[in-house]
Scaffold this active site. Sequence first.
Site, PDB file in Angstrom:
ATOM      1  CB  SER A 141     -45.193  -6.256  40.361  1.00  0.00           C
ATOM      2  OG  SER A 141     -44.874  -6.477  39.435  1.00  0.00           O
ATOM      3  CE1 TYR A 154     -42.151  -1.600  41.041  1.00  0.00           C
ATOM      4  CE2 TYR A 154     -42.060  -3.630  39.826  1.00  0.00           C
ATOM      5  CZ  TYR A 154     -42.917  -2.606  40.303  1.00  0.00           C
ATOM      6  OH  TYR A 154     -44.068  -2.708  40.010  1.00  0.00           O
TER       7      TYR A 154
END
Length: 259
Positions: A141, A154
């Site tokens: 990501s 995350y």
Amino acid sequence: MSKNILITGASSGIGKAVALEFAKREAAKNHLILVARNQAKLDVVAEEVKALGASVSTFTADLGKKEDIAKLFTYLEKEVQSLDLVLNNAGLGYVKEAIALSDDEVEQIIDVNVIGMILVAKKAAAMMAKQGYGHIIFTSSLAGYIYLPTWSVYCASKWGITTFANVLRQEVAKHNIKITTVHPGPVQTEFFDPNKANVDLKKSEGSMPAIPVEDVSIAIYDIAYTGTERIFCPPKLKTAAEMFRLFPKFMAKMFAKLA
Ligand SMILES: NC(=O)c1ccc[n+]([C@@H]2O[C@H](COP(=O)([O-])OP(=O)(O)OC[C@H]3O[C@@H](n4cnc5c(N)ncnc54)[C@H](OP(=O)(O)O)[C@@H]3O)[C@@H](O)[C@H]2O)c1
């Protein structure tokens, strides 16, 4: 002989879109193995893949559980024997400040995004080392390069898996195994389903609009079997990541505003 392509997190979003991209472009050449927890959703994707002419099988597994990952690889060794390409993609996030995350939510993120991805990659790399070739693509990501409030665990998971992939690349090059990390910003998938990630995507539209999922699946298709080490989706995010590396204090303030 057809190529065996394993896709985790294939029941929706990026994994599903990549399965359809490979089925559309070179149906006859590919056998797709689709993995996720939700069998009904996997069946729907498998039907779409079949309708495009590709051969497909599905395997239900919770990739946060090492017993399920072991079962998946026992199945792969028996049923397909070789793996040409792996999209190591299944993942999730809860968008809350760290102190608001339950212990269970923290565990889920780390179990799937870090431990699950590492175990899948390690077992896939062992199969590929025996055959002497292969390519493992990790869906990391932009959060694997930056950090911002409400994304602590995350971000930790994506920095962690990016680093793992970078070291794995050095270790498995001698077996002719390629490793790529993919770094999307916001993408229009179920990831932002308020029941899953607890975030309203529309509120962040002005600052960093979410891109269509096909932009990511096409970018992944284009780098399959190449030695590309990392890609950003959209490509302009590479500049943001590089700026973050060079000017972390300034960029962290900017991203904190987005959060
Ligand atoms: N959407 C974004 O903005 C974005 C941006 C950057 C990176 N990413 C990354 O992209 C990857 C795919 O996410 P997405 O955006 O496509 O979201 P999505 O539509 O929610 O898809 C997530 C996939 O992961 C699977 N999954 C989740 N937990 C699992 C578990 N315990 N075991 C097995 N499969 C599991 C889900 O299937 P089941 O629920 O059926 O198990 C689903 O197929 C993730 O790694 C995510 O971190 C997403």
